[in-house]
Write a protein that holds these residues in place. Structure first.
Motif, PDB file in Angstrom:
ATOM      1  N   GLY A  86       0.803  -1.219   0.000  1.00  0.00           N
ATOM      2  CA  GLY A  86       0.000   0.000   0.000  1.00  0.00           C
ATOM      3  C   GLY A  86       0.833   1.265   0.000  1.00  0.00           C
ATOM      4  O   GLY A  86       0.324   2.351   0.235  1.00  0.00           O
ATOM      5  N   VAL A  87       2.120   1.121  -0.272  1.00  0.00           N
ATOM      6  CA  VAL A  87       3.039   2.255  -0.289  1.00  0.00           C
ATOM      7  C   VAL A  87       3.573   2.395  -1.708  1.00  0.00           C
ATOM      8  O   VAL A  87       4.098   1.438  -2.270  1.00  0.00           O
ATOM      9  CB  VAL A  87       4.212   2.034   0.690  1.00  0.00           C
ATOM     10  CG1 VAL A  87       5.168   3.204   0.680  1.00  0.00           C
ATOM     11  CG2 VAL A  87       3.693   1.770   2.089  1.00  0.00           C
ATOM     12  N   CYS A  88       3.422   3.563  -2.274  1.00  0.00           N
ATOM     13  CA  CYS A  88       3.813   3.725  -3.676  1.00  0.00           C
ATOM     14  C   CYS A  88       5.114   4.491  -3.876  1.00  0.00           C
ATOM     15  O   CYS A  88       5.685   4.454  -4.954  1.00  0.00           O
ATOM     16  CB  CYS A  88       2.693   4.431  -4.439  1.00  0.00           C
ATOM     17  SG  CYS A  88       1.153   3.486  -4.433  1.00  0.00           S
ATOM     18  N   ARG A  89       5.580   5.194  -2.864  1.00  0.00           N
ATOM     19  CA  ARG A  89       6.749   6.049  -3.065  1.00  0.00           C
ATOM     20  C   ARG A  89       7.973   5.664  -2.256  1.00  0.00           C
ATOM     21  O   ARG A  89       9.080   5.914  -2.683  1.00  0.00           O
ATOM     22  CB  ARG A  89       6.394   7.493  -2.714  1.00  0.00           C
ATOM     23  CG  ARG A  89       5.405   8.094  -3.650  1.00  0.00           C
ATOM     24  CD  ARG A  89       5.196   9.526  -3.304  1.00  0.00           C
ATOM     25  NE  ARG A  89       4.176  10.083  -4.185  1.00  0.00           N
ATOM     26  CZ  ARG A  89       3.882  11.344  -4.262  1.00  0.00           C
ATOM     27  NH1 ARG A  89       4.529  12.203  -3.505  1.00  0.00           N
ATOM     28  NH2 ARG A  89       2.952  11.763  -5.069  1.00  0.00           N
ATOM     29  N   PHE A  90       7.773   5.117  -1.075  1.00  0.00           N
ATOM     30  CA  PHE A  90       8.891   4.930  -0.167  1.00  0.00           C
ATOM     31  C   PHE A  90       9.328   3.468  -0.106  1.00  0.00           C
ATOM     32  O   PHE A  90       8.526   2.562  -0.252  1.00  0.00           O
ATOM     33  CB  PHE A  90       8.496   5.394   1.243  1.00  0.00           C
ATOM     34  CG  PHE A  90       8.036   6.818   1.263  1.00  0.00           C
ATOM     35  CD1 PHE A  90       8.934   7.861   1.167  1.00  0.00           C
ATOM     36  CD2 PHE A  90       6.688   7.113   1.360  1.00  0.00           C
ATOM     37  CE1 PHE A  90       8.509   9.172   1.161  1.00  0.00           C
ATOM     38  CE2 PHE A  90       6.247   8.423   1.368  1.00  0.00           C
ATOM     39  CZ  PHE A  90       7.164   9.458   1.265  1.00  0.00           C
ATOM     40  N   TYR A  91      10.609   3.294   0.131  1.00  0.00           N
ATOM     41  CA  TYR A  91      11.204   1.971   0.278  1.00  0.00           C
ATOM     42  C   TYR A  91      11.951   1.927   1.602  1.00  0.00           C
ATOM     43  O   TYR A  91      12.381   2.947   2.115  1.00  0.00           O
ATOM     44  CB  TYR A  91      12.200   1.688  -0.847  1.00  0.00           C
ATOM     45  CG  TYR A  91      11.589   1.629  -2.211  1.00  0.00           C
ATOM     46  CD1 TYR A  91      11.094   0.439  -2.710  1.00  0.00           C
ATOM     47  CD2 TYR A  91      11.502   2.771  -3.011  1.00  0.00           C
ATOM     48  CE1 TYR A  91      10.521   0.381  -3.974  1.00  0.00           C
ATOM     49  CE2 TYR A  91      10.941   2.715  -4.272  1.00  0.00           C
ATOM     50  CZ  TYR A  91      10.452   1.519  -4.748  1.00  0.00           C
ATOM     51  OH  TYR A  91       9.886   1.457  -5.992  1.00  0.00           O
ATOM     52  N   GLY A 132       2.247  -0.972 -10.850  1.00  0.00           N
ATOM     53  CA  GLY A 132       3.170   0.152 -10.771  1.00  0.00           C
ATOM     54  C   GLY A 132       2.508   1.416 -10.249  1.00  0.00           C
ATOM     55  O   GLY A 132       1.886   1.426  -9.201  1.00  0.00           O
ATOM     56  N   ARG A 133       2.614   2.485 -11.015  1.00  0.00           N
ATOM     57  CA  ARG A 133       2.067   3.785 -10.614  1.00  0.00           C
ATOM     58  C   ARG A 133       0.550   3.773 -10.460  1.00  0.00           C
ATOM     59  O   ARG A 133      -0.011   4.585  -9.750  1.00  0.00           O
ATOM     60  CB  ARG A 133       2.445   4.843 -11.623  1.00  0.00           C
ATOM     61  CG  ARG A 133       3.892   5.173 -11.613  1.00  0.00           C
ATOM     62  CD  ARG A 133       4.159   6.264 -12.609  1.00  0.00           C
ATOM     63  NE  ARG A 133       5.501   6.782 -12.388  1.00  0.00           N
ATOM     64  CZ  ARG A 133       6.087   7.591 -13.213  1.00  0.00           C
ATOM     65  NH1 ARG A 133       5.467   7.996 -14.302  1.00  0.00           N
ATOM     66  NH2 ARG A 133       7.299   8.020 -12.952  1.00  0.00           N
TER      67      ARG A 133
END
Length: 150
Positions: A86-91, A132-133
């Motif tokens: 559920g996280v699209c930007r952070f790693y 992906g996005r």
């Protein structure tokens, strides 16, 4: 129902897994949504043993003093790149020594049990990551639907 602090609970979880036992607990938080939903699914975390962890596996690991349940996105030697579904930007990044265990089974609210090495789970995971996005858009829709149909 009695509540205990996350640190105490996960210290116990870690000791159980390090002793070779599996632990079953309810997922908290939205970072693994939609495949693992806050307060609904339960997971069974087992010791990794000599198993080779690969991208796609969901693991419990320590990071900056907290415990996180996220998916392996990439592996380089003993170094792992992690991300919540559920996280699209952070790693997140972790080392092999930070990994506590791997999720082997998921229990749905209906009582249905899903093995994480099953074709259905692996296919669902790959399809979700393959968006992906577009995952961000789907997550936004899911959040609105949950607000309307709790």
């Amino acid at each position: 129902m009695r509540q205990i602090a996350n640190e105490c609970f996960f210290a116990w979880v870690e000791s159980e897994i390090r002793s070779g036992r599996s632990v079953r607990f309810r997922v908290k938080g939205n970072s693994m949504r939609p495949l693992l939903r806050n307060g609904k699914e339960e997971v069974v975390v087992e010791p990794c043993g000599k198993q080779v962890l690969k991208p796609g596996h969901v693991i419990l690991f320590r990071q900056s003093g907290r415990y996180v349940l996220h998916r392996i996105i990439q592996k380089r030697g003993s170094h792992y790149l992690m991300q919540g579904d559920g996280v699209c930007r952070f790693y997140e990044e972790c080392e092999e020594t930070d990994i506590i265990g791997v999720v082997r089974r998921v229990y749905r609210p209906s009582g249905k049990m899903i093995e994480t090495d099953s074709v259905g789970w692996r296919l669902g995971s790959r399809l979700w990551l393959g968006l992906g996005r577009f995952r961000r858009v789907v997550l936004r829709v899911l959040n609105r639907v949950d607000g309307v149909f709790p």
